[in-house]
Design a protein around this motif. Structure first.
Motif, mmCIF file in Angstrom:
data_model
loop_
_atom_site.group_PDB
_atom_site.id
_atom_site.type_symbol
_atom_site.label_atom_id
_atom_site.label_comp_id
_atom_site.label_asym_id
_atom_site.label_seq_id
_atom_site.Cartn_x
_atom_site.Cartn_y
_atom_site.Cartn_z
ATOM 1 N N UNK A 166 4.266 11.806 -3.892
ATOM 2 C CA UNK A 166 4.671 11.270 -2.590
ATOM 3 C C UNK A 166 4.798 9.751 -2.567
ATOM 4 N N UNK A 167 3.988 9.050 -3.365
ATOM 5 C CA UNK A 167 3.997 7.595 -3.306
ATOM 6 C C UNK A 167 5.368 7.034 -3.666
ATOM 7 N N UNK A 168 6.101 7.731 -4.545
ATOM 8 C CA UNK A 168 7.425 7.250 -4.927
ATOM 9 C C UNK A 168 8.418 7.337 -3.772
ATOM 10 N N UNK A 169 8.129 8.190 -2.792
ATOM 11 C CA UNK A 169 8.999 8.296 -1.625
ATOM 12 C C UNK A 169 8.955 7.084 -0.729
ATOM 13 N N UNK A 170 7.980 6.199 -0.954
ATOM 14 C CA UNK A 170 7.846 4.994 -0.123
ATOM 15 C C UNK A 170 8.569 3.784 -0.708
ATOM 16 N N UNK A 171 9.173 3.946 -1.891
ATOM 17 C CA UNK A 171 9.823 2.824 -2.575
ATOM 18 C C UNK A 171 11.239 3.228 -2.966
ATOM 19 N N UNK A 172 12.230 2.487 -2.464
ATOM 20 C CA UNK A 172 13.615 2.714 -2.888
ATOM 21 C C UNK A 172 14.069 1.663 -3.896
ATOM 22 N N UNK A 173 13.529 0.477 -3.780
ATOM 23 C CA UNK A 173 13.917 -0.621 -4.667
ATOM 24 C C UNK A 173 12.743 -1.596 -4.714
ATOM 25 N N UNK A 174 11.840 -1.378 -5.640
ATOM 26 C CA UNK A 174 10.657 -2.226 -5.677
ATOM 27 C C UNK A 174 9.763 -1.879 -6.846
ATOM 28 N N UNK A 175 8.481 -2.140 -6.651
ATOM 29 C CA UNK A 175 7.519 -1.962 -7.749
ATOM 30 C C UNK A 175 6.277 -1.216 -7.276
ATOM 31 N N UNK A 176 5.745 -0.424 -8.186
ATOM 32 C CA UNK A 176 4.445 0.211 -8.006
ATOM 33 C C UNK A 176 3.474 -0.412 -8.999
ATOM 34 N N UNK A 177 2.365 -0.954 -8.486
ATOM 35 C CA UNK A 177 1.260 -1.388 -9.331
ATOM 36 C C UNK A 177 0.217 -0.278 -9.273
ATOM 37 N N UNK A 178 -0.139 0.244 -10.431
ATOM 38 C CA UNK A 178 -1.003 1.418 -10.490
ATOM 39 C C UNK A 178 -2.199 1.167 -11.394
ATOM 40 N N UNK A 179 -3.383 1.460 -10.879
ATOM 41 C CA UNK A 179 -4.606 1.397 -11.676
ATOM 42 C C UNK A 179 -4.978 2.798 -12.140
ATOM 43 N N UNK A 180 -5.210 2.921 -13.443
ATOM 44 C CA UNK A 180 -5.568 4.213 -14.025
ATOM 45 C C UNK A 180 -6.771 4.000 -14.942
ATOM 46 N N UNK A 181 -7.854 4.722 -14.726
ATOM 47 C CA UNK A 181 -9.044 4.518 -15.574
ATOM 48 C C UNK A 181 -8.850 5.040 -16.982
ATOM 49 N N UNK A 182 -9.530 4.421 -17.921
ATOM 50 C CA UNK A 182 -9.543 4.935 -19.287
ATOM 51 C C UNK A 182 -10.158 6.329 -19.299
ATOM 52 N N UNK A 183 -9.781 7.123 -20.289
ATOM 53 C CA UNK A 183 -10.397 8.443 -20.427
ATOM 54 C C UNK A 183 -11.891 8.279 -20.676
#
Length: 265
Positions: A166-183
């Motif tokens: 769903x988060x991609x539905x909020x951006x048509x032309x821009x950037x997503x900064x995403x934090x992902x923890x190490x395994x």
């Protein structure tokens, strides 16, 4: 000290969390000693202490400097290209480390489940609007309202899985900064293993392909929302990865390289 070892089924409570922080920070007990005292595992205590410290916004765990250095060149370039103030969404505003950066470039909408954090952001950030809400739930309202943002920052305390697609539905032309923890940052148990498999197609044996697997699944999630993504950068900071993802709205036929012969349609 209160004794917890008589518990038949272990459960974290606010009092227990407070006691554990005190035992670790003031009495300097080891994770193993605390675990034995309260009747759980050393790993459980270690993960809980880290999560509680993250919630306090300590720079050791929130890494505002590294995140800002990564974001600033992109924010500058987008503002120049679009020629107008940017609209930013933060799913977890915390104590405003990045909110202050984003507010220099335009309006910021931030969610948090703790009112004190929102108050701190509103007091120190220009153009900041805070809402006390679970962002996983509020995200669906934003999609229903057809809200769009130039920048979206997904920076949860754990795995960010439930923000996709769903988060991609909020951006048509821009950037997503995403934090992902190490395994391994999230405590490994049967639930975590299944979570990795279902949301990201990751097995515990995939440590060398961890980033690749995440990127592949992000592309799949973006496809669901008719978006093309380009992962421009991934940096490792302590125990997290920070992804910089360019997001573009695109026709699925173009994304798949299809040519439509309209003369025969």
């Amino acid at each position: 000290m209160a004794e917890y070892t008589s518990r038949k089924m272990f459960e974290w409570t606010e009092k227990l969390e407070s006691d554990v922080l005190r035992l670790k920070n003031e009495e300097k007990m080891t994770y193993a000693a605390i675990a034995k005292h309260i009747g759980t595992t050393s790993n459980s205590v270690k993960h809980k202490v880290r999560r509680l410290q993250q919630a306090k916004g300590l720079e050791k765990y929130s890494h505002p400097k590294e995140k800002a250095e990564l974001a600033l060149p992109i924010l500058e370039s987008i503002r120049v290209r679009k020629g107008k103030p940017l609209r930013t969404l933060e799913t977890h505003c915390g104590f405003g480390g990045m909110s202050r950066v984003y507010s220099q470039f335009g309006s910021v909408l931030g969610f948090d489940i703790v009112q004190d954090r929102i108050d701190a952001c509103e007091a120190s950030c220009e153009q900041f609007e805070g809402i006390k809400q679970d962002s996983e739930h509020q995200l669906l309202n934003l999609r229903f309202e057809k809200r769009k943002f130039d920048i979206v920052d997904v920076d949860p305390y754990g795995l960010p899985s439930r923000y996709f697609p769903h988060i991609f539905g909020l951006i048509d032309d821009g950037y997503l900064f995403l934090t992902f923890p190490m395994m391994g940052v999230a405590q490994i148990n049967a639930l975590t293993i299944k979570h990795y498999q279902v949301f990201w197609g990751i097995e515990l044996s995939d440590k060398d392909e961890y980033i690749q697997k995440i990127v592949e699944r992000l592309a799949d999630y973006a496809y669901i929302e008719k978006k093309k993504i380009t992962v421009e950068k991934v940096i490792k900071v302590d125990r997290i990865y920070r992804f910089v993802i360019k997001v573009e709205k695109i026709a699925l036929t173009k994304l798949l390289g299809m040519r439509i012969n309209r003369a025969n349609s």
